[in-house]
Design a protein around this motif. Structure first.
Motif, mmCIF file in Angstrom:
data_model
loop_
_atom_site.group_PDB
_atom_site.id
_atom_site.type_symbol
_atom_site.label_atom_id
_atom_site.label_comp_id
_atom_site.label_asym_id
_atom_site.label_seq_id
_atom_site.Cartn_x
_atom_site.Cartn_y
_atom_site.Cartn_z
ATOM 1 N N LEU A 93 42.353 -33.197 -41.549
ATOM 2 C CA LEU A 93 42.546 -32.031 -42.410
ATOM 3 C C LEU A 93 42.020 -32.269 -43.819
ATOM 4 N N THR A 94 42.197 -33.481 -44.324
ATOM 5 C CA THR A 94 41.630 -33.800 -45.633
ATOM 6 C C THR A 94 40.120 -33.647 -45.605
ATOM 7 N N ARG A 95 39.502 -34.103 -44.547
ATOM 8 C CA ARG A 95 38.045 -34.005 -44.422
ATOM 9 C C ARG A 95 37.596 -32.543 -44.435
ATOM 10 N N GLY A 99 32.593 -28.184 -51.352
ATOM 11 C CA GLY A 99 31.396 -27.700 -50.680
ATOM 12 C C GLY A 99 30.686 -28.793 -49.906
ATOM 13 N N SER A 100 29.839 -28.374 -48.990
ATOM 14 C CA SER A 100 29.132 -29.350 -48.161
ATOM 15 C C SER A 100 28.203 -30.229 -48.994
ATOM 16 N N ARG A 101 27.590 -29.658 -50.015
ATOM 17 C CA ARG A 101 26.733 -30.477 -50.877
ATOM 18 C C ARG A 101 27.565 -31.515 -51.620
ATOM 19 N N GLY A 102 28.740 -31.118 -52.089
ATOM 20 C CA GLY A 102 29.618 -32.062 -52.768
ATOM 21 C C GLY A 102 30.096 -33.168 -51.848
ATOM 22 N N PRO A 156 27.269 -33.573 -43.974
ATOM 23 C CA PRO A 156 28.428 -32.681 -43.848
ATOM 24 C C PRO A 156 28.636 -32.210 -42.416
ATOM 25 N N ASP A 157 29.903 -31.991 -42.064
ATOM 26 C CA ASP A 157 30.242 -31.502 -40.731
ATOM 27 C C ASP A 157 29.822 -30.051 -40.544
ATOM 28 N N PHE A 158 29.811 -29.291 -41.631
ATOM 29 C CA PHE A 158 29.417 -27.884 -41.578
ATOM 30 C C PHE A 158 29.027 -27.452 -42.987
ATOM 31 N N ASP A 159 28.315 -26.352 -43.070
ATOM 32 C CA ASP A 159 27.900 -25.823 -44.364
ATOM 33 C C ASP A 159 29.024 -24.995 -44.978
ATOM 34 N N SER A 160 29.260 -25.206 -46.252
ATOM 35 C CA SER A 160 30.273 -24.433 -46.965
ATOM 36 C C SER A 160 29.940 -24.408 -48.443
ATOM 37 N N PRO A 161 30.149 -23.272 -49.088
ATOM 38 C CA PRO A 161 30.062 -23.266 -50.551
ATOM 39 C C PRO A 161 31.249 -24.018 -51.135
ATOM 40 N N ALA A 162 31.150 -24.384 -52.385
ATOM 41 C CA ALA A 162 32.267 -25.035 -53.072
ATOM 42 C C ALA A 162 33.267 -23.969 -53.505
ATOM 43 N N TYR A 163 34.464 -24.017 -52.928
ATOM 44 C CA TYR A 163 35.481 -23.033 -53.289
ATOM 45 C C TYR A 163 35.827 -23.099 -54.772
ATOM 46 N N LEU A 164 35.743 -24.293 -55.373
ATOM 47 C CA LEU A 164 36.047 -24.406 -56.795
ATOM 48 C C LEU A 164 35.121 -23.521 -57.623
ATOM 49 N N ARG A 165 33.887 -23.420 -57.208
ATOM 50 C CA ARG A 165 32.941 -22.556 -57.922
ATOM 51 C C ARG A 165 33.107 -21.093 -57.527
#
Length: 235
Positions: free
Chosen positions: A165-167, A175-178, A187-196
């Motif tokens: 779950l942490t992963r 985000g996946s880039r982070g 990265p396991d999957f593509d995701s935007p950074a929720y913080l941004r």
């Protein structure tokens, strides 16, 4: 005279929604994969975890999912549960059993009552859930598997490489880039950074500029802190 400005981050400097959204999406992702339905915690339930001492989403998220696992075993038909988490997910998905809405606030309270004075909220949550598992009908054939799965979910919540779950949560938050930059993995999957995407600054550009100028000229000193919800002090 030098003035000290003390700012709370959440709700003062930032409208902080990213961690809550990532927690909700992470728990919902695994609850769907388990075949028990879409069961993210509400904002009030997430705050209840914080108030009762589970102040990190790395702990509250797997606590929710572990509780869903036990509830599935308690309510649903018996299944040949393996001790390895990815294999267990596959078995659970092959035997879906929708669950009613869980009482995450009650779960937070039960863990919090056992947490006082102890360092690891994840380990306390694991102990509480393991004790509650003992009354599940038909537990004996899968007892060792359940123990191993609770360890997998709650035993290493600070370890990106061992805590599922942490992963997943980190993929969402930074985000996946982070994830690639921070942990050096594909990265396991593509995701935007929720913080941004979800966090928003609350200070106006003009106010930020005035503070920066005052700090640079040493007219003020600025300190930041983060306060989590808490319960009233005990008598």
């Amino acid at each position: 005279m030098i003035h000290l400005f003390l700012f709370d981050v959440d709700g003062v400097l930032v409208d902080a929604q990213a961690y809550l959204k990532a927690l909700q999406d992470t728990v919902a992702h695994f609850s769907r994969r388990m075949g028990v339905g879409d069961h993210p915690p509400t904002e009030e339930e997430a705050r209840a975890f914080e108030a009762h001492g589970l102040t990190s989403e790395w702990d509250s998220g797997p606590t929710c999912v572990a509780a869903l696992l036990l509830e599935r075993l308690r309510r649903g038909p018996s299944i040949p549960l393996p001790p390895h988490w990815p294999d267990a997910l596959s078995i659970l998905a092959a035997h879906p059993y929708p669950l009613p809405r869980p009482d995450y606030a009650g779960l937070a309270r039960r863990v919090g009552e056992c947490l006082r004075g102890r360092a690891s909220s994840a380990q306390v949550a694991r102990a509480v859930l393991w004790e509650e598992a003992q009354v599940i009908p038909g537990l004996e054939p899968v007892r060792s598997a359940v123990a191993a799965l609770l360890d997998a979910l709650l035993g290493y919540t600070r370890d990106f490489f061992r805590a599922p779950l942490t992963r997943h949560f980190q993929h969402l938050v930074i985000g996946s880039r982070g994830v690639a930059q921070t942990y050096g993995v594909v990265p396991d999957f593509d995701s935007p950074a929720y913080l941004r995407r979800y966090d928003r600054p609350l200070l106006t550009p003009a106010t930020r500029a005035r503070l920066a100028e005052a700090a640079a000229s040493k007219q003020v000193r600025v300190a930041l802190y983060t306060a989590r919800p808490s319960l009233p002090p005990a008598e």
